[in-house]
Design a protein around this motif. Structure first.
Motif, short mmCIF file in Angstrom:
data_model
loop_
_atom_site.label_atom_id
_atom_site.label_comp_id
_atom_site.label_asym_id
_atom_site.label_seq_id
_atom_site.Cartn_x
_atom_site.Cartn_y
_atom_site.Cartn_z
N PRO A 7 50.02 31.69 46.62
CA PRO A 7 50.87 32.84 46.30
C PRO A 7 51.67 33.35 47.49
N ILE A 22 45.17 40.81 45.14
CA ILE A 22 45.09 39.39 44.75
C ILE A 22 43.97 38.75 45.55
N GLY A 44 41.84 34.71 45.90
CA GLY A 44 41.62 33.34 45.45
C GLY A 44 40.19 33.17 44.97
N LEU A 96 43.38 34.21 41.39
CA LEU A 96 44.10 32.95 41.29
C LEU A 96 43.19 31.79 41.67
N ASP A 97 43.28 30.73 40.92
CA ASP A 97 42.54 29.50 41.17
C ASP A 97 42.97 28.90 42.51
N VAL A 147 53.47 31.10 39.77
CA VAL A 147 52.52 32.01 40.41
C VAL A 147 53.22 33.29 40.83
N ALA A 170 44.18 33.54 36.58
CA ALA A 170 45.08 32.42 36.30
C ALA A 170 44.46 31.13 36.81
N GLN A 171 44.37 30.14 35.94
CA GLN A 171 43.70 28.88 36.26
C GLN A 171 44.70 27.75 36.42
N LEU A 199 44.35 40.58 40.46
CA LEU A 199 44.80 39.26 40.02
C LEU A 199 43.98 38.22 40.76
#
Length: 299
Positions: A185, A203, A205, A178-179, A161, A152-153, A176
Motif C-alpha cells: 500500500p 492500516i 498487514g 491487507l494481505d 489497493v 482485503a485478501q 483496514l
C-alpha cells in the motif's frame, strides 16, 4: 508571497539546495529508484503536492521533502508545521534525475514506513515487529463498542489497493487489514491511487488471514464475506451490526473457501444478469458505503 527564506526563518527548517543529482543528500531517492517495483523495508516515496501535503500533516515520520523552489513555496504551511523535516530544493532536471521518472509534479517526499506496513517478504527482520504492530491496531479497534474493519485478501494490483485505501478513508473504516502477499500500500502507484488518504487511515498487514478473522469473530465481530456464491445474501437485505468486519478477495479467484468458512455470512451486490462481477475496488466502495457509512467529514 511566501518565499523559501521566509519558511526557513519562521520554522527553523533545515533547507538544503542541491545542483547535482549525485549529491549524497539525495541518496534516499536514488536508492529507492534503484529498487524499481520492489518495496524498501524502511522507506517509501510520495509524490505530488496534494499527497506530500497529506503526508506532512500526518503522524508519519518523514525523512525529507525534495522539490523545485516554486513547489516548495506552495507547501509552506505544511512544511512550517514539520520543522524537523529537511527540505531539499533543486532545479527540475536535478530533481528528475534523482527520483528517476518524469518529475512533472514538482515535489516528492521520502517517508519512513511504519512497522505495521513492513511486508514479511521485505527482509528477514520485520516479521515479529509487524506482528506486534498489527496486534496493537487490532486490539485497539476490537476494544471499541462499534467499528468497521475491512479485510482485503490477495490483491496484487497496487492501483486496486490504493483505491480501497481511499474508499476505506472515505467511509470511515476504523481499520483496514491487507494481505501481506498482496501489493504494497506504500508503493508509488498505490499512494497515487489513494490520493494520500492512506496516511490518515489505520492500516496493517496480515500474514495469517484465517487466524485473524477467527480472532475478530472471537472478539464479537460479525464477519461478512463478499462473494458471488449461491449462499450470499443481497446487500440490501443485510442489517449492519455494531461490530462489523467485511472480507473482500482478489478479482480472479475471489475469497478462498478457508476464509468463507470462518465468516458468519456471505453478502453480494445484485447486478444485471449479463454482468459477472464488479472490479474489486468498485465493489468494496459499494459495500463500505452501504455498510460502513461516512461517519466522519471528508478530506
Amino acid at each position: 508571497m511566501t518565499t523559501l527564506g521566509d519558511l526557513a526563518y519562521k520554522a527553523a527548517m533545515p533547507l538544503v539546495r542541491v545542483a547535482d543529482p549525485d549529491d549524497p543528500r539525495l541518496a534516499d531517492y536514488r536508492e529507492l529508484q534503484a529498487l524499481g517495483q520492489r518495496p524498501d523495508p524502511r522507506r517509501f516515496i510520495a509524490e505530488s503536492h496534494l499527497v506530500v501535503e497529506r503526508l506532512l500533516r500526518s503522524a508519519y515520520p518523514v525523512a525529507s521533502v525534495l522539490a523545485t523552489e516554486s513547489h516548495a513555496a506552495r507547501l509552506g504551511p505544511a512544511l512550517a508545521a514539520r520543522p524537523e523535516v529537511p527540505l531539499v530544493v533543486g532545479e527540475q532536471p536535478v530533481v528528475r534525475a534523482a527520483v528517476g521518472f518524469n518529475f512533472h509534479r514538482g515535489v516528492a517526499a521520502c517517508g519512513l514506513r511504519p512497522p505495521a506496513l513492513r511486508w514479511s517478504y521485505m527482509s528477514s527482520e520485520p516479521c515479529l515487529k509487524s506482528s506486534v504492530a498489527e496486534d496493537m491496531l487490532v486490539s485497539d479497534t476490537l476494544a471499541r463498542p462499534s467499528y468497521t474493519i475491512a479485510v482485503a485478501q490477495g490483491l496484487c494490483d497496487p492501483a486496486n489497493v490504493g483505491a480501497i485505501v481511499r474508499a476505506a478513508r472515505a467511509f470511515a473504516v476504523d481499520l483496514l487489514l491487507l494481505d501481506r502477499r498482496g501489493a504494497d500500500p506504500l508503493s508509488r502507484r498505490a499512494i497515487r491511487a489513494a490520493a494520500g488518504n492512506g496516511f490518515a487511515q489505520a492500516i496493517a498487514g496480515v500474514s495469517d488471514l484465517v487466524a485473524t478473522v477467527e480472532r475478530l469473530r472471537g472478539a464479537g465481530a460479525t464477519v461478512l464475506a463478499a462473494t458471488l456464491g449461491p449462499r450470499a445474501r443481497p446487500l440490501g437485505a443485510v442489517v449492519r451490526p455494531a461490530r462489523l468486519a467485511i472480507l473482500v478477495g482478489s478479482e480472479g479467484e475471489g475469497l478462498p473457501e478457508a476464509l468463507r468458512a470462518v465468516s458468519d455470512d456471505e453478502v453480494t451486490i445484485p447486478m444485471a444478469p449479463d454482468v459477472d462481477s464488479l472490479g474489486v475496488a468498485a465493489a468494496t466502495a459499494i459495500l463500505l458505503h452501504a455498510l460502513a457509512g461516512a461517519r466522519a467529514p471528508g478530506l
